[in-house]
Design a protein around this motif. Sequence first.
Motif, mmCIF file in Angstrom:
data_model
loop_
_atom_site.group_PDB
_atom_site.id
_atom_site.type_symbol
_atom_site.label_atom_id
_atom_site.label_comp_id
_atom_site.label_asym_id
_atom_site.label_seq_id
_atom_site.Cartn_x
_atom_site.Cartn_y
_atom_site.Cartn_z
ATOM 1 N N ASP A 6 0.777 -1.229 0.081
ATOM 2 C CA ASP A 6 0.054 -0.054 -0.017
ATOM 3 C C ASP A 6 0.913 1.397 -0.087
ATOM 4 O OD1 ASP A 6 -1.878 1.965 0.260
ATOM 5 O OD2 ASP A 6 -2.833 1.073 2.094
ATOM 6 N N ARG A 7 0.886 1.953 -1.073
ATOM 7 C CA ARG A 7 1.727 3.335 -1.241
ATOM 8 C C ARG A 7 0.995 4.488 -0.840
ATOM 9 N NH1 ARG A 7 6.124 1.814 -4.149
ATOM 10 N NH2 ARG A 7 6.141 0.165 -5.369
ATOM 11 N N THR A 8 -0.210 4.502 -0.120
ATOM 12 C CA THR A 8 -0.631 5.512 0.435
ATOM 13 C C THR A 8 -0.128 5.919 1.881
ATOM 14 O OG1 THR A 8 -2.442 4.687 1.780
ATOM 15 C CG2 THR A 8 -3.061 4.980 -0.718
ATOM 16 N N SER A 9 -0.221 7.290 2.439
ATOM 17 C CA SER A 9 0.150 7.756 3.633
ATOM 18 C C SER A 9 -0.630 7.741 4.803
ATOM 19 C CB SER A 9 0.801 9.016 3.312
ATOM 20 O OG SER A 9 -0.321 9.921 2.936
ATOM 21 N N GLU A 10 -2.007 7.244 4.530
ATOM 22 C CA GLU A 10 -3.045 7.081 5.480
ATOM 23 C C GLU A 10 -2.640 6.576 6.551
ATOM 24 O OE1 GLU A 10 -6.333 8.338 5.329
ATOM 25 O OE2 GLU A 10 -5.511 9.482 3.629
ATOM 26 N N TRP A 11 -1.780 5.636 6.669
ATOM 27 C CA TRP A 11 -1.517 4.912 7.891
ATOM 28 C C TRP A 11 -0.739 5.999 9.055
ATOM 29 C CZ3 TRP A 11 3.500 5.194 9.378
ATOM 30 C CH2 TRP A 11 4.533 5.515 8.498
ATOM 31 N N LYS A 12 -0.203 6.893 8.368
ATOM 32 C CA LYS A 12 0.393 7.839 9.462
ATOM 33 C C LYS A 12 -0.732 8.596 10.242
ATOM 34 C CE LYS A 12 4.073 9.215 6.349
ATOM 35 N NZ LYS A 12 5.040 10.030 5.563
ATOM 36 N N LYS A 13 -1.712 9.020 9.463
ATOM 37 C CA LYS A 13 -2.748 9.563 10.413
ATOM 38 C C LYS A 13 -3.510 8.794 11.527
ATOM 39 C CE LYS A 13 -7.460 11.818 9.920
ATOM 40 N NZ LYS A 13 -8.570 12.068 8.841
ATOM 41 N N GLY A 14 -3.414 7.495 11.297
ATOM 42 C CA GLY A 14 -3.759 6.580 12.218
ATOM 43 C C GLY A 14 -2.868 6.417 13.274
ATOM 44 N N LEU A 15 -1.664 6.285 13.150
ATOM 45 C CA LEU A 15 -0.538 6.053 13.982
ATOM 46 C C LEU A 15 -0.464 7.382 14.906
ATOM 47 C CD1 LEU A 15 1.877 4.697 15.369
ATOM 48 C CD2 LEU A 15 3.320 5.579 13.221
ATOM 49 N N VAL A 16 -0.500 8.575 14.372
ATOM 50 C CA VAL A 16 -0.489 9.929 15.250
ATOM 51 C C VAL A 16 -1.539 9.766 16.296
ATOM 52 C CG1 VAL A 16 -0.747 12.161 14.984
ATOM 53 C CG2 VAL A 16 0.770 11.206 13.500
ATOM 54 N N GLU A 17 -2.804 9.487 15.669
ATOM 55 C CA GLU A 17 -4.148 9.388 16.363
ATOM 56 C C GLU A 17 -3.724 8.760 17.467
ATOM 57 O OE1 GLU A 17 -7.294 11.018 16.135
ATOM 58 O OE2 GLU A 17 -6.387 12.139 14.486
ATOM 59 N N ARG A 18 -3.135 7.559 17.437
ATOM 60 C CA ARG A 18 -3.299 6.363 18.626
ATOM 61 C C ARG A 18 -1.935 6.938 19.633
ATOM 62 N NH1 ARG A 18 -5.721 4.429 14.619
ATOM 63 N NH2 ARG A 18 -7.115 2.755 14.958
ATOM 64 N N LEU A 19 -0.985 7.619 18.965
ATOM 65 C CA LEU A 19 -0.010 7.819 19.616
ATOM 66 C C LEU A 19 -0.092 9.092 20.737
ATOM 67 C CD1 LEU A 19 3.274 7.942 17.133
ATOM 68 C CD2 LEU A 19 3.122 6.554 19.212
ATOM 69 N N GLU A 20 -0.970 9.889 20.128
ATOM 70 C CA GLU A 20 -1.551 10.987 21.221
ATOM 71 C C GLU A 20 -2.762 10.629 21.692
ATOM 72 O OE1 GLU A 20 -2.042 14.191 18.444
ATOM 73 O OE2 GLU A 20 -0.088 14.639 18.144
#
Length: 512
Positions: A6-20
């Motif tokens: 998967d070449r999208t960057s959608e995963w970053k948004k989900g990771l940030v949401e969980r880190l915060e």
Amino acid sequence: MLMIIDRTSEWKKGLVERLEDREPWGNWTLYKMSYEVAQSNLITDFHGLQCPKYLPDLKPLPHQLEAAETVIERMNGKAILADEVGLGKTIEAGLILKEYLIRGLVKKALILVPSSLVNQWVDEMNRKFHIPAIPYRKNYDLNHCQIVVMSMDMAKRSPHKENIYAQNFDLIIIDEAHKLKNHKTKNYEFVQHLKKKFCLLLTATPIQNNVQELFYLITLLKPGHLGNYETFQSLFSSGEYHVDQEEFLRELVNQVMVRNRRQDTGIEWTNRHVQILPIDFTPEEKEVYDLISELKQVSPDFSDAFSTMTLQREMCSSKEAVYVTLEKMREKSIKPEDVAYMDRIIEKMSALDINSKAEKAYEIITQANNKVILFTEYRASQIYLQWYLHKKGITSVLFNGKFSKSKRDWMKQLFKDRAQVLIATESGSEGINLQFCHHVINYDLPWNPMKLEQRIGRVHRLGQTQDVHIYNLAIQDTIEDHILDLLYKKIGVFEQVVGELDDILSAYKETI
């Protein structure tokens, strides 16, 4: 194992949401369980069948598993399943369909069968294979139907035909595929235009009358596999090709056809005892037969060879069958001399008080002292035989293609529970299993030896526990002598190309 990147960057948004701590983390235990389920469902090797472990209530026989594996691995899902009658071609087709469904190679399938077998196929696919097959109804939208069972008669008619042509099927299964015959029939033309990736043709009798029929079946699966029609006809249609040509043709056929014989399955089968019983007409019957045979000479403008042959065959069955045809011919006749001659035949027939073939059938039924299936070619003979046997104290039921599905099922049940004899026309040799019976009388011989095999296969099949007795009746010095000669020739052609047949005719015997 197929990896999707998967070449999208959608995963970053989900990771940030969980880190915060704005979104909860996934459950690690559930993730591992999901991973293990996905891993267990992976098919890492294409060899061998996966479907048996998903069918706990079905115990396929070794030859059925081998047939399914051969079609998938060697024939690329395009094959003729040509096992002898009663060996489970439906099971083999179900295994193949199930395997492709599991592997994700088939998502949409169409099963075309005779109308009398639609419910039987739906039941077997659902109950034995857990395949959600549905019987087609006129108001169904095929875009939302994944596995559909439909009668060939309905499918080839508008508007269903156009709706089917609009679909892209992964797999087409055609039962009783010998009925496609050749490129001139509507059935064949219809199937030829279907969009399909895989195709299974089911028939115990891939050659009915001549080797060209096999050419057309194979051409449906793999166009050009047997060359063009002109070359094939010049080499193989004469019936006089050499041994090396015969072996070459059989090798080509075996690349697209799976055929199991009873004796090769490792199953212990009951024996098949086959007799031809010659019968003599009485002098009075022979006189009527001769008058019919001379009809063409008496009136060459009115009667053709086919009409005469039809009347001759009917006379070998019953005077009732002759009368129905003769009356139709008489109504169309405009010449007084033709009408007078036919009236003479009818007068002679009316005086007959003996049917020699019916007497022989009664003798067999009496000696059998058990359930008997009697096959006739004519409905008028059916009615006569039921009356004749009733007069002799023999209980019987009729079975023919004019009956509705529910009536056919009821007749079968009455035969099993109450009647001694089932009097059937050709439709009775298709789609019904009667292992509780083990006596078959071929009262009228068909032109086609494969019809004899289909008839016998109603009783000599898996589940039969008794030896099967077959009685072929033939009146001497009549057209039935010619039919016997032709049957033997056609059996020879079948065995040259497809393989040996179980005994269906045998030799003449004077007694039962």
